[in-house]
Write an enzyme that holds these catalytic residues in place. Sequence first.
Site, mmCIF file in Angstrom:
data_model
loop_
_atom_site.group_PDB
_atom_site.id
_atom_site.type_symbol
_atom_site.label_atom_id
_atom_site.label_comp_id
_atom_site.label_asym_id
_atom_site.label_seq_id
_atom_site.Cartn_x
_atom_site.Cartn_y
_atom_site.Cartn_z
ATOM 1 N N ALA A 171 0.824 -1.215 0.000
ATOM 2 C CA ALA A 171 0.000 0.000 0.000
ATOM 3 C C ALA A 171 0.854 1.258 0.000
ATOM 4 O O ALA A 171 0.346 2.368 0.089
ATOM 5 C CB ALA A 171 -0.939 -0.008 1.201
ATOM 6 N N SER A 188 5.266 1.486 3.640
ATOM 7 C CA SER A 188 6.580 1.071 4.131
ATOM 8 C C SER A 188 6.549 -0.136 5.052
ATOM 9 O O SER A 188 7.199 -0.151 6.100
ATOM 10 C CB SER A 188 7.279 2.226 4.850
ATOM 11 N N SER A 189 5.817 -1.155 4.639
ATOM 12 C CA SER A 189 5.856 -2.387 5.432
ATOM 13 C C SER A 189 7.275 -2.965 5.415
ATOM 14 O O SER A 189 7.696 -3.600 6.379
ATOM 15 C CB SER A 189 4.854 -3.406 4.897
ATOM 16 N N GLU A 212 18.425 -2.758 2.398
ATOM 17 C CA GLU A 212 17.459 -2.712 1.295
ATOM 18 C C GLU A 212 18.152 -2.423 -0.040
ATOM 19 O O GLU A 212 17.833 -3.014 -1.065
ATOM 20 C CB GLU A 212 16.367 -1.671 1.596
ATOM 21 N N ASP A 255 12.135 6.209 4.944
ATOM 22 C CA ASP A 255 11.207 5.256 5.551
ATOM 23 C C ASP A 255 11.801 4.624 6.808
ATOM 24 O O ASP A 255 11.134 4.505 7.840
ATOM 25 C CB ASP A 255 10.829 4.169 4.536
HETATM 26 C C1 GLA Z 1 10.026 5.255 -1.319
HETATM 27 C C2 GLA Z 1 11.470 5.174 -0.821
HETATM 28 C C3 GLA Z 1 11.837 6.394 0.005
HETATM 29 C C4 GLA Z 1 11.472 7.684 -0.706
HETATM 30 C C5 GLA Z 1 10.048 7.626 -1.234
HETATM 31 C C6 GLA Z 1 9.702 8.828 -2.082
HETATM 32 O O1 GLA Z 1 9.146 5.160 -0.245
HETATM 33 O O2 GLA Z 1 11.641 4.014 -0.057
HETATM 34 O O3 GLA Z 1 13.198 6.357 0.325
HETATM 35 O O4 GLA Z 1 12.381 7.977 -1.718
HETATM 36 O O5 GLA Z 1 9.814 6.471 -2.014
HETATM 37 O O6 GLA Z 1 9.699 9.968 -1.312
#
Ligand code: GLA
Length: 377
Positions: free
Chosen positions: A117, A120-121, A154, A166
């Site tokens: 979604a 940031s899971s 990551e 994130d």
């Molecule tokens: C993803 C990436 C982040 C950031 C966003 C955009 O979530 O993991 O590091 O770059 O996109 O803001």
Amino acid sequence: MASIARNFEELFGRKPEVISEAPGRVNLIGEHIDYSEGFVLPFAIADRTYAAIASRSDGLVRIASHQRKEKIFSIDIHDVKPGSKGEWEKYVLGVIWSLGITNGVDILVDGNVPAGAGLSSSAALECSVAVALNQLFALNKTLQELARATQKAENDYVGVPCGIMDQSVSLMAHAGAALLLDCRDLSTESVPFSVADAGLELLIIDTQAHHALVDGGYAERRASCESVATKLHIPSMRNLTLEVLTAHRSEVSDIEFIRARHAVTEIARVQEAVVALRASDFAELGKLINESHNSLRDDYAVSCPELDVAVEASLSAGALGARMVGGGFGGSAIALIQADNLVKTREAVTLAFESHGFKKPRFFTSLPSAGASASLV
Ligand code: GLA
């Protein structure tokens, strides 16, 4: 989460030594500028990933998820290096690798951050494991060091070229506040974000769209910003102003120009958003959120029809501001709305999605929550 200790014991036949948790995130403003050393203003959501962990003396790493209980993944610690086996387990292995762990461990993870979604899971998973390992092996790493280590996991282990936002917010957020993060040095400031006191709500709209562009599109945007920085002999977009960019327009390509224009204006918008938030000027915040979306859609070209429709429908239902969040090409949008307008906004978005033939959107709301924590059992 008491049940994770019980589940760990059932699965591994022993007690966990550390239990940890780390949240997903929503970014209020400051999109696609973390890798350009900009400012971002995300907050942690209430949904989180939990990890239960115990060390092993035989060098084996065993990983299981409560959501996929049937399978225990197992690998020797000496084989934990980029390119080795694993699917979602790579997010866990990457953290073990980037923190330089040489011991075996048993790890069970469980959580409720909606996957796919754009909330940031993956960062929640990485950070829950990082704080657990930090506690278990008394690594004494700072939150900044853990943020860098999880980003490295990551980037270099999973192979996703994400920035630092994130992981940082998952580790460093405070309840009731957005986190102003300077992505250059990872210094932070807590900015109280009390929408409820103003009769407002932040609606999260999961478009349920996932476009194939995601991977290449993200790397391509990063590359454009880096190319502009190289051509203009500056470290990053953080060192650029709109005046300087405009003066050097002929030195960069047309695409690079608009990508850099997004980065420069977005960094400025974050700073203005902090001023607006501190003054509880939500009308101004809404305006900045709208400008951010327009810039992401037109200059950075990371939006998609589902995100645009979610934003437009929210605005026509009376939202103060709405925009896509996260990497884009699908995922979620946010809408800053009057709390009284919640049902009306959800209906407007649902109807608009229906009439475009899109998948049914999902809706969430969340108060800004605390960052990761770990404790000995
Ligand atoms: C993803 C990436 C982040 C950031 C966003 C955009 O979530 O993991 O590091 O770059 O996109 O803001």
